[in-house]
Design a protein around this motif. Structure first.
Motif, PDB file in Angstrom:
ATOM      1  N   ASN A  77      23.950  44.480  47.544  1.00 17.82           N
ATOM      2  CA  ASN A  77      25.150  43.716  47.177  1.00 17.82           C
ATOM      3  C   ASN A  77      26.426  44.415  47.643  1.00 17.82           C
ATOM      4  OD1 ASN A  77      23.820  41.538  45.832  1.00 17.82           O
ATOM      5  ND2 ASN A  77      23.508  42.865  44.058  1.00 17.82           N
ATOM      6  N   GLU A  78      26.386  44.936  48.848  1.00 18.59           N
ATOM      7  CA  GLU A  78      27.529  45.605  49.464  1.00 18.59           C
ATOM      8  C   GLU A  78      27.857  44.911  50.783  1.00 18.59           C
ATOM      9  OE1 GLU A  78      26.462  49.985  47.506  1.00 18.59           O
ATOM     10  OE2 GLU A  78      26.285  49.687  49.677  1.00 18.59           O
ATOM     11  N   PHE A  79      29.076  44.392  50.867  1.00 22.31           N
ATOM     12  CA  PHE A  79      29.513  43.624  52.018  1.00 22.31           C
ATOM     13  C   PHE A  79      30.812  44.223  52.553  1.00 22.31           C
ATOM     14  CE2 PHE A  79      27.015  40.941  49.297  1.00 22.31           C
ATOM     15  CZ  PHE A  79      26.259  40.145  50.149  1.00 22.31           C
ATOM     16  N   SER A  80      30.803  44.599  53.812  1.00 30.46           N
ATOM     17  CA  SER A  80      32.040  45.131  54.385  1.00 30.46           C
ATOM     18  C   SER A  80      32.854  44.002  55.012  1.00 30.46           C
ATOM     19  CB  SER A  80      31.752  46.233  55.410  1.00 30.46           C
ATOM     20  OG  SER A  80      31.011  45.754  56.505  1.00 30.46           O
ATOM     21  N   TYR A  81      34.154  44.074  54.783  1.00 30.55           N
ATOM     22  CA  TYR A  81      35.121  43.112  55.307  1.00 30.55           C
ATOM     23  C   TYR A  81      35.947  43.813  56.381  1.00 30.55           C
ATOM     24  CZ  TYR A  81      34.411  39.834  51.384  1.00 30.55           C
ATOM     25  OH  TYR A  81      33.890  38.938  50.476  1.00 30.55           O
ATOM     26  N   LEU A  82      35.958  43.245  57.567  1.00 26.70           N
ATOM     27  CA  LEU A  82      36.771  43.757  58.662  1.00 26.70           C
ATOM     28  C   LEU A  82      37.645  42.611  59.138  1.00 26.70           C
ATOM     29  CD1 LEU A  82      33.465  44.933  59.376  1.00 26.70           C
ATOM     30  CD2 LEU A  82      35.129  46.697  59.966  1.00 26.70           C
ATOM     31  N   VAL A  90      35.028  47.241  51.245  1.00 23.59           N
ATOM     32  CA  VAL A  90      33.690  46.815  50.848  1.00 23.59           C
ATOM     33  C   VAL A  90      33.791  46.123  49.503  1.00 23.59           C
ATOM     34  CG1 VAL A  90      31.332  47.561  50.358  1.00 23.59           C
ATOM     35  CG2 VAL A  90      32.676  48.764  52.079  1.00 23.59           C
ATOM     36  N   ALA A  91      33.003  45.055  49.325  1.00 22.45           N
ATOM     37  CA  ALA A  91      32.999  44.316  48.071  1.00 22.45           C
ATOM     38  C   ALA A  91      31.568  43.908  47.726  1.00 22.45           C
ATOM     39  CB  ALA A  91      33.908  43.094  48.174  1.00 22.45           C
TER      40      ALA A  91
END
Length: 291
Positions: free
Chosen positions: A216-221, A261-262
């Motif tokens: 459940n770790e999503f990186s936002y770029l 990261v969210a």
């Protein structure tokens, strides 16, 4: 001249303010500031703000062009913050004091995924850290632990016409995957803001890539250059994969890298997570970071 006060150096400003030498502080303020705030008001504000403070600790120093520098300090508890702007003659052009909200329950929670920096070479931390003085994202749960990176050269992020994206050192640089993952969301059709300084609040991320790293770790770029994104939804990418080019799309004041990261790929409903990086060094606003 006999009787003339010595100027407060930035390093001595917090101690001068804390011991209540408001006349010294006020005498060094710009006329514009003195026109807005009286010495009496400064004294009243300072006395109230300094209550229970033992000392102020420097958090960051931001250099600007023409010798202007911005300094940020917090008290020992991290609950009070102070920002002062000095010009090249050490005239204090601005002073802001404010209470700070802290989130210790999440500040010490880090990702299981080990991240690398999403760029090559040396970049400058424009926003980053665990208080709103050094990281304006901190007040927003969905991007609380975000970083904004720019390229700084001779105290400037650009060379040439400041209204042109192409003048900025960061514009067009390679944007890298911080860790292996699956591409779950992509946007590639948002125009870069022109002129620089005009911002697109309706599409805050601009062009972006969101990567699922598991756990459940999503990186936002975010803020990729228009039509530069090289990956599509469903792609598997390795750490260091070139995802596209740095741009100035979305709610962006100049070309830069935005990374956080969210816990969800839903930007508005997610909660940000502090990133574990592949090095012991930590950094905040004002630091240079080299990969």
């Amino acid at each position: 001249m006999t009787g003339e006060r010595e100027l407060i150096e930035p390093k001595d400003f917090p101690s001068t303010f804390l011991k209540g030498d408001y006349e010294q502080v006020y005498s060094q303020m710009s006329k514009a500031f003195q026109d807005e705030v009286t010495l009496k008001q400064l004294r009243e504000l300072g006395d109230d703000f300094n209550q229970d403070v033992i000392s102020y600790k420097l958090q960051s120093e931001l250099p600007y062009s023409n010798g202007v520098r911005q300094y940020a300090w917090t008290d020992d508890s991290g609950s009070k913050g102070m920002v002062a702007v000095f010009d090249e003659a050490d005239v204090i052009q601005g002073l802001q004091i404010m209470p700070l909200t802290n989130y210790p329950e999440t500040d010490e929670v880090y990702t299981k995924t080990v991240m690398d920096l999403p760029f090559h070479d040396t970049w400058f931390v424009l926003w980053g850290g665990t208080n709103s003085l050094v990281n304006y994202h901190y007040d927003y749960e969905n991007q609380r632990y975000a970083y904004d990176f720019v390229i700084m050269n001779e105290h400037s992020t650009y060379d040439g016409d400041p209204e042109l994206n192409e003048s900025y050192y960061a514009f067009g640089k390679e944007y890298l995957a911080p860790a292996a993952g699956t591409v779950v969301k992509v946007e590639n059709r948002v125009k870069d803001n022109k002129p620089v300084g005009k911002m697109n609040e309706k599409q805050p991320l601009g062009n972006y890539v969101i990567l699922d790293h598991g756990n459940n770790e999503f990186s936002y770029l975010a803020h990729f250059k228009y039509e530069s994104v090289l990956v599509k939804e469903g792609d598997q990418v390795d750490q260091g994969k070139v995802l596209g080019q740095v741009g100035n799309s979305g709610n962006s004041s100049e070309p830069h890298i935005h990374f956080h990261v969210a816990d969800s790929p839903d930007f508005m409903k997610s909660k940000s997570i502090n990133s574990t990086f592949d090095r012991e060094d930590t950094w905040i606003q004002g630091d240079f970071v080299e990969k």
